[in-house]
Motif scaffolding. Sequence first.
Motif, PDB file in Angstrom:
ATOM      1  N   HIS A   1       0.709  -1.545  -0.162  1.00  0.00           N
ATOM      2  CA  HIS A   1       0.246  -0.279  -0.386  1.00  0.00           C
ATOM      3  C   HIS A   1       0.937   1.426  -0.271  1.00  0.00           C
ATOM      4  CE1 HIS A   1      -4.352   1.843   1.447  1.00  0.00           C
ATOM      5  NE2 HIS A   1      -3.445   2.402   1.316  1.00  0.00           N
ATOM      6  N   PRO A   2       0.975   2.021  -1.316  1.00  0.00           N
ATOM      7  CA  PRO A   2       2.365   2.959  -1.273  1.00  0.00           C
ATOM      8  C   PRO A   2       1.281   3.971  -0.293  1.00  0.00           C
ATOM      9  CG  PRO A   2       0.986   2.412  -3.562  1.00  0.00           C
ATOM     10  CD  PRO A   2       0.303   1.335  -2.492  1.00  0.00           C
ATOM     11  N   THR A   3       1.880   4.988   0.306  1.00  0.00           N
ATOM     12  CA  THR A   3       1.594   5.685   1.048  1.00  0.00           C
ATOM     13  C   THR A   3       1.477   7.460   0.179  1.00  0.00           C
ATOM     14  OG1 THR A   3       3.491   6.845   1.951  1.00  0.00           O
ATOM     15  CG2 THR A   3       2.146   5.194   2.729  1.00  0.00           C
ATOM     16  N   TYR A   4       1.901   7.599  -0.912  1.00  0.00           N
ATOM     17  CA  TYR A   4       1.603   8.375  -1.925  1.00  0.00           C
ATOM     18  C   TYR A   4       1.933   8.739  -3.951  1.00  0.00           C
ATOM     19  CZ  TYR A   4       0.661  13.994  -2.815  1.00  0.00           C
ATOM     20  OH  TYR A   4       0.388  14.226  -3.647  1.00  0.00           O
ATOM     21  N   TYR A   5       1.686   9.123  -4.015  1.00  0.00           N
ATOM     22  CA  TYR A   5       1.296   8.679  -6.413  1.00  0.00           C
ATOM     23  C   TYR A   5       2.750   8.791  -6.318  1.00  0.00           C
ATOM     24  CZ  TYR A   5      -3.114   9.932  -5.327  1.00  0.00           C
ATOM     25  OH  TYR A   5      -4.678  10.104  -4.977  1.00  0.00           O
ATOM     26  N   HIS A   6       3.682   8.074  -6.711  1.00  0.00           N
ATOM     27  CA  HIS A   6       4.457   7.705  -6.996  1.00  0.00           C
ATOM     28  C   HIS A   6       5.236   6.395  -7.318  1.00  0.00           C
ATOM     29  CE1 HIS A   6       9.418   7.810  -8.535  1.00  0.00           C
ATOM     30  NE2 HIS A   6       9.551   9.335  -8.288  1.00  0.00           N
ATOM     31  N   GLN A   7       5.388   6.338  -9.448  1.00  0.00           N
ATOM     32  CA  GLN A   7       6.048   4.901  -9.431  1.00  0.00           C
ATOM     33  C   GLN A   7       7.162   4.392  -9.715  1.00  0.00           C
ATOM     34  OE1 GLN A   7       5.588   6.392 -13.875  1.00  0.00           O
ATOM     35  NE2 GLN A   7       7.569   5.868 -14.517  1.00  0.00           N
ATOM     36  N   TYR A   8       7.612   4.544  -8.373  1.00  0.00           N
ATOM     37  CA  TYR A   8       9.030   3.841  -8.417  1.00  0.00           C
ATOM     38  C   TYR A   8       9.604   2.634  -7.500  1.00  0.00           C
ATOM     39  CZ  TYR A   8       8.625   3.213  -3.169  1.00  0.00           C
ATOM     40  OH  TYR A   8       8.257   2.636  -1.916  1.00  0.00           O
ATOM     41  N   PHE A   9       7.732   2.139  -7.560  1.00  0.00           N
ATOM     42  CA  PHE A   9       8.433   0.803  -6.919  1.00  0.00           C
ATOM     43  C   PHE A   9       7.306  -0.315  -7.958  1.00  0.00           C
ATOM     44  CE2 PHE A   9       4.008   2.692  -6.445  1.00  0.00           C
ATOM     45  CZ  PHE A   9       2.927   1.584  -6.757  1.00  0.00           C
ATOM     46  N   LEU A  10       7.404   0.183  -9.555  1.00  0.00           N
ATOM     47  CA  LEU A  10       6.061  -0.909  -9.781  1.00  0.00           C
ATOM     48  C   LEU A  10       7.174  -1.934 -10.407  1.00  0.00           C
ATOM     49  CD1 LEU A  10       4.327   1.508 -12.002  1.00  0.00           C
ATOM     50  CD2 LEU A  10       3.512   0.187 -10.096  1.00  0.00           C
ATOM     51  N   LYS A  11       8.452  -1.823 -10.917  1.00  0.00           N
ATOM     52  CA  LYS A  11       9.650  -2.977 -11.313  1.00  0.00           C
ATOM     53  C   LYS A  11       9.465  -3.519 -10.509  1.00  0.00           C
ATOM     54  CE  LYS A  11      11.961   0.313 -12.532  1.00  0.00           C
ATOM     55  NZ  LYS A  11      12.955   1.533 -13.059  1.00  0.00           N
ATOM     56  N   TYR A  12       9.533  -3.341  -9.040  1.00  0.00           N
ATOM     57  CA  TYR A  12      10.211  -3.707  -8.067  1.00  0.00           C
ATOM     58  C   TYR A  12       9.135  -4.592  -7.437  1.00  0.00           C
ATOM     59  CZ  TYR A  12      14.048  -1.015  -8.977  1.00  0.00           C
ATOM     60  OH  TYR A  12      14.938  -0.002  -8.931  1.00  0.00           O
ATOM     61  N   ILE A  13       7.830  -4.693  -8.083  1.00  0.00           N
ATOM     62  CA  ILE A  13       6.584  -5.646  -6.831  1.00  0.00           C
ATOM     63  C   ILE A  13       6.549  -6.951  -7.173  1.00  0.00           C
ATOM     64  CG2 ILE A  13       4.815  -4.929  -8.461  1.00  0.00           C
ATOM     65  CD1 ILE A  13       3.294  -3.603  -6.186  1.00  0.00           C
ATOM     66  N   ASN A  14       6.811  -7.321  -8.079  1.00  0.00           N
ATOM     67  CA  ASN A  14       6.925  -8.689  -8.881  1.00  0.00           C
ATOM     68  C   ASN A  14       5.887  -9.356  -8.754  1.00  0.00           C
ATOM     69  OD1 ASN A  14       9.592  -8.580  -9.569  1.00  0.00           O
ATOM     70  ND2 ASN A  14      10.379  -8.388  -7.341  1.00  0.00           N
TER      71      ASN A  14
END
Length: 367
Positions: A94-107
Amino acid sequence: MKVLYDHQSFTGAAYGGVSRYFFELLRSFAKRDDIEFELSLRFSNNEYLDQESFSRHFRFRPLAHLQNVNRLASMLNRIHSIQRLQKARFDVFHPTYYHQYFLKYINGKPFVLTFHDATSERYGHQYPELGENLNDVKKLLIKRADRIIAVSEYSKQELLTFYNVDPDKVRVIHLGTSFAHYTPRQTTPALPFPYLLFVGKRPLYKNFPAFFRAVQPVLHRHRDIHLVCAGGGTFTHAEQELFHAAGLTHRVHYRPVTDAALYNLYQHALAFVFPSLNEGFGIPVLEAFSCGCPAVLSNRSSLPEVGADAAVYFDPDDDEAIADAVERVITQPSLRDDLRRRGAGRIRLFSCEKTAQQTFQVYKELV
């Protein structure tokens, strides 16, 4: 079930509605044994987190005014969040704001996105400072999210208006406030004058300059009444000039906020006035209800949904309507008593525990 929350809303914000929302969510979950969570955070000066022990982060308050220090803290927090994502020891993210950094790591792990409001979409052209450039990022995250939480029915409709999203993956979950159960550790004396209360940020869509313009005649007619602004930063030079030009410099006051100070200000105010043009929810409305403070609200966005019949409403673009609503409340003790009674009933429909339980149900849909 284990949920991973990231650093975003806690990195640079000492206070604020978004970090408060996630803080209250985590605090409610910390009392339960049917859910585990981790907040991936290393550096923060967030004031809410000081109240609890579920985050072991480092504070850097003496350096918080340095922009480069804040950038470094943000970068290190993101690296830490990426490391926690790569470990994959969670069921839902559950990200706490709007940034896409995590998309490549969420697997392939499911993630839930909270949509607070469409202020940047609706007012971004008028106020570029709101982050109009967030819209493309939001669009991507909304498309990829497994579930989206909207904090009000109004927020959900805004989401459906501005983005192509499947309504079936959107859940409306109202917020709560810990003020409903708050007990100050010590009694703080009331201010030595009657006052109207304005809470939070003042620029842009928060509409403070228009509100102050509209309320000036009321303050001049009722020379014992002051205006108190709680939080949102000290007055700017432009604001001070505005007060001086109106002849009200000594009757407009700034107060920094802690929970205790804010609770006290609500308790003793003649009325809380919220002239905002756009709110996804409006937690200060619940805070006012919790403290027995009569609420005078803009009739825009989510505020009528939250306040229902427990507030007096006005058109925030109409100076005369603002002045009339404020004057009615400050001159009619029976109306204030009625608003307090209605607010006390209204607040019973909202709670942080209810928010947490409904959010937990959303997580369960994905596990």
